[in-house]
Design a protein around this motif. Structure first.
Motif: not given
Length: 74
Positions: A12-14, A19-23
């Motif tokens: 669940l953590k990102t 600038g890009v949200i990733k898992h």
């Protein structure tokens, strides 16, 4: 260590990269799990016992840092 709980939380953590949200990838999670298991082996402990309070956890992190464990530096 509660492996299933750790795996579920990490999935669940990102994080943000350029600038890009990733898992986190499965291999990144497995690598962290491997390092945690090695830490448990080195200290002959259950990490769940070290996470009972924030202050207790911080002291354990200081102990790890002071041990200069090259293989467990992350």
């Amino acid at each position: 260590m509660q492996v299933e709980t750790f795996l579920n939380q990490m999935k669940l953590k990102t994080y943000i990269e350029k600038g890009v949200i990733k898992h986190y990838t499965d291999s990144a999670i497995e690598n962290r799990l491997y390092c945690l298991r090695e830490l448990e082996k080195f200290y002959n402990i259950d990490l769940d016992e070290k996470c009972v309070s924030v202050e207790y956890g911080k002291q354990f992190l200081r102990d790890i840092r002071n041990s200069n464990l090259e293989d467990l530096r992350h």
